[in-house]
Design a protein around this motif. Structure first.
Motif: not given
Length: 337
Positions: A237-241, A243-245, A247-253, A275-283
């Motif tokens: 779930w975290i990766e989908a929202l 993570g790299t999957k 591309p709008l994760g930064v905007v959403l966060a 971070l431990a669940k796979g979210a991107q660092l910049g996000t």
């Protein structure tokens, strides 16, 4: 060189990260019959470890930072800022923001005071952006989780946003967008109170008590949310929202972080779990910056001091800067972690 590297790892893992505390709490919980590998056991372990670690580090950091801050009361800070002009003044204001209050709502009264004292609008906004987003405490706590490289980059980028944002606001010449009661209330000079070393220590201890009483509830909430994310929310779930999957994760966060109210200390355990669940660092960093800089309560307070146009420019500048930083960190994540 190898010795220095090992020393830095020791400081990061055992002193700032308190890995010994993590192991000690785990052993204690196991002796009490709690399986720390289970969801409930892992949640309790995460909660106890992060609450104790953040609280201990926070108290030590506030004591140190408040002692330093005692040398920079508002009047002295104003005098320092008046000596500089242009981008240099914005940079000094942003740096002063690193040794002042820990949340945006606490920074706004100082911002109003500086504006009333006649300081350039862009300079005061550089201070307002930097104060909640970047401070010495965030540097140390970020080092305890993400490492020195990421922590230092976070602080540098935060200062860049503060300087660039203040400079842009200055160029737009929006002085007429400050409420009249602030523009007309020119603050008179107030003599700095001479403090002894004992006075500074007393002041620092008082700041520890006051700040901890304000932020501790947010630490509990943040660690609680982090524990839920860490042990109950599926990684997919975290990766989908975030993570790299996506591309709008930064905007959403960034958009999710804006209506929240917390300080850097309350967001760090959430960031750790993401971070431990796979979210991107910049996000993750974009989320932290949005929460600390653009929280809804602080925007409501700021609205009383500035008109809608200036408030909208401030929000837009910060939001765009945070989103750009998020994508920048995502792009270089492979080199940072």
């Amino acid at each position: 060189m190898e010795f220095l590297r090992n020393l830095l790892l020791l400081i990061q893992d055992q002193i700032l990260g308190m890995r010994w505390l993590n192991q000690g709490i785990g052993l204690l919980l196991e002796k009490l019959g709690l399986d720390v590998t289970s969801r409930w056991g892992g949640s309790v372990h995460f909660f106890l470890y992060d609450v104790i670690k953040i609280t201990v580090l926070l108290c030590l950091l506030i004591l140190l930072i408040s002692y330093i801050q005692s040398y920079f009361p508002p009047e002295r800070s104003r005098k320092i800022l008046t000596r500089f002009h242009g981008v240099g003044a914005n940079l000094i204001a942003a740096l002063l923001g690193t040794v002042t209050p820990f949340c945006s709502c606490s920074s706004i009264p100082l911002f109003i005071g500086f504006t009333s004292a006649g300081l350039p609008l862009g300079v005061t906004f550089s201070f307002l952006i930097s104060s909640p987003m970047v401070d010495l405490g965030s540097l140390v706590l970020l080092m305890s989780i993400f490492g020195a490289k990421i922590a230092v980059l976070y602080v540098i980028i935060g200062l860049v946003i503060a300087v660039a944002g203040g400079t842009l606001i200055e160029k737009l010449r929006l002085e007429d967008q400050v409420e009249e009661f602030i523009r007309s209330a020119r603050a008179g000079a107030v003599e700095d109170v001479v403090m002894t070393r004992k006075d500074r220590l007393t002041y620092a201890r008082q700041q520890v008590q006051e700040t901890l009483s304000k932020v501790f509830p947010y630490i509990l909430i943040g660690v609680g949310v982090g524990a839920v994310i860490h042990n109950w929310i599926p990684e997919a779930w975290i990766e989908a929202l975030l993570g790299t999957k996506n591309p709008l994760g930064v905007v959403l966060a960034t958009l999710v972080g804006v209506p929240m109210y917390a300080d850097i200390f309350g967001t760090i355990p959430v960031a750790e779990a993401l971070l431990a669940k796979g979210a991107q660092l910049g996000t993750i960093l974009a989320f932290m910056m949005a929460v600390t800089t653009l929280s809804l309560p602080s925007m409501i307070m700021l609205k009383k001091a500035v008109k809608p146009k200036l408030l909208a420019v401030f929000i837009a500048v910060c939001t765009i800067g945070i989103i750009l930083v998020g994508y920048l960190f995502n792009g270089f994540q492979g080199f940072l972690i």
